[in-house]
Design an enzyme around this catalytic site. Structure first.
Site: not given
Ligand SMILES: NC(=O)c1ccc[n+]([C@@H]2O[C@H](COP(=O)([O-])OP(=O)(O)OC[C@H]3O[C@@H](n4cnc5c(N)ncnc54)[C@H](OP(=O)(O)O)[C@@H]3O)[C@@H](O)[C@H]2O)c1
Length: 257
Positions: A148, A162
């Site tokens: 991130s 985080y």
């Molecule tokens: N969106 C942004 O702006 C942003 C920016 C920087 C970095 N990121 C990073 O991008 C990645 C994805 O984030 P996102 O924004 O797409 O978040 P999100 O919409 O909350 O998606 C998270 C995903 O991870 C799964 N997950 C969560 N805990 C888990 C566990 N213990 N075991 C297996 N699967 C798990 C969730 O599914 P379940 O709940 O069904 O397990 C979901 O598929 C993360 O690493 C986040 O830190 C996101």
């Protein structure tokens, strides 16, 4: 140049592929002709998303809770049974936690470490035999970790554990990259800026806050699915085969601030 960015026929695992950034990446690979496995905790959601993606290509679901050692090892075994040679592992699953400094709970540090950092290490190690089986000098196997921008500069929101966990993901990326060069496995990270997802819905679903966040981004907008899929496909294709240990900002220039 023909085929420089091709990923057709490659086997790809995307953790957290059921929604958000993981789904953007999984959809990109499916539409580019890869054979994709998505994983997350909620089995029904995972299966439904895989069925939807299968309309345009090949995608299956294997649910797992990656915050436990058994979950990660179980997923690695199930994936390796289907894909004894795994070309691409995308360690994307993650969670966040926000709270003011003096209310920030100790337990959040444990949760961020268990969800954002340990699974990257566990899953990569557990899948080494399958990654090695796919790896060649000319076409290395690829590990892509989702870090991130919050792990590279002080975030504008209070998410102490985080941000620290994402800095850990970046360092782990470089460490594993160095260790795995001899196996012809590259390890890189993508450090996203703001992208629409459940994790970011608290901010991006609020029009005023969304506009404020977009204004903060030097390129002036929120990330789009193609921005994320494009970076992942570059890293997984022949075009990205000489890159390892890099943390690539896909953040509209936020990290230049
Ligand atoms: N969106 C942004 O702006 C942003 C920016 C920087 C970095 N990121 C990073 O991008 C990645 C994805 O984030 P996102 O924004 O797409 O978040 P999100 O919409 O909350 O998606 C998270 C995903 O991870 C799964 N997950 C969560 N805990 C888990 C566990 N213990 N075991 C297996 N699967 C798990 C969730 O599914 P379940 O709940 O069904 O397990 C979901 O598929 C993360 O690493 C986040 O830190 C996101």
């Amino acid at each position: 140049m023909a085929g420089l960015f091709a990923v057709e026929g490659k086997s790809v695992l995307v953790t957290g592929g059921s929604r958000g950034i993981g789904l953007m990446i999984a959809r990109g690979f499916v539409e580019a002709g890869a054979r994709v496995v998505i994983s997350s905790r909620k089995a029904d959601v995972c299966a439904e998303v895989a069925a939807r993606l299968s309309r345009t290509g090949t995608c299956e679901a294997i649910p797992a809770d990656l915050s436990t050692p058994e979950g990660a090892v179980g997923l690695a075994e199930a994936v390796a049974r289907r894909h004894p040679a795994l070309h691409v592992l995308v360690n994307n699953a993650g969670a966040t936690w926000g709270a003011p400094l003096e209310e920030f709970p100790d337990s959040a540090f444990d949760k961020m470490w268990a969800t954002n950092v340990k699974p990257v290490f566990r899953l990569t190690v557990a899948l080494l035999p399958a990654l090695r089986a796919a790896a060649t000098e000319d076409d290395p196997a690829r590990v892509i970790n989702i870090g991130s921008v919050d792990g590279t500069r002080v975030p504008s929101i209070e998410n102490y554990a985080y941000a620290a966990s994402k800095a850990a993901v970046h360092m782990l990326t470089r460490n594993l990259a160095h260790q795995l060069t001899g196996d012809h496995i590259t390890v890189n990270a993508i450090a996203p800026g703001p992208f629409d997802s459940k994790m970011m819905a608290f901010a991006l679903d609020n029009p005023a806050l969304r506009a404020e966040i977009a204004r903060e981004v030097p390129l002036g907008r929120i990330g789009r699915p193609d921005d994320m899929a494009g970076a992942a496909i570059y890293l997984a294709s022949r075009a990205g085969s000489y890159l390892t240990g890099a943390v690539i900002p896909v953040d509209g220039g936020l990290s230049t601030r």
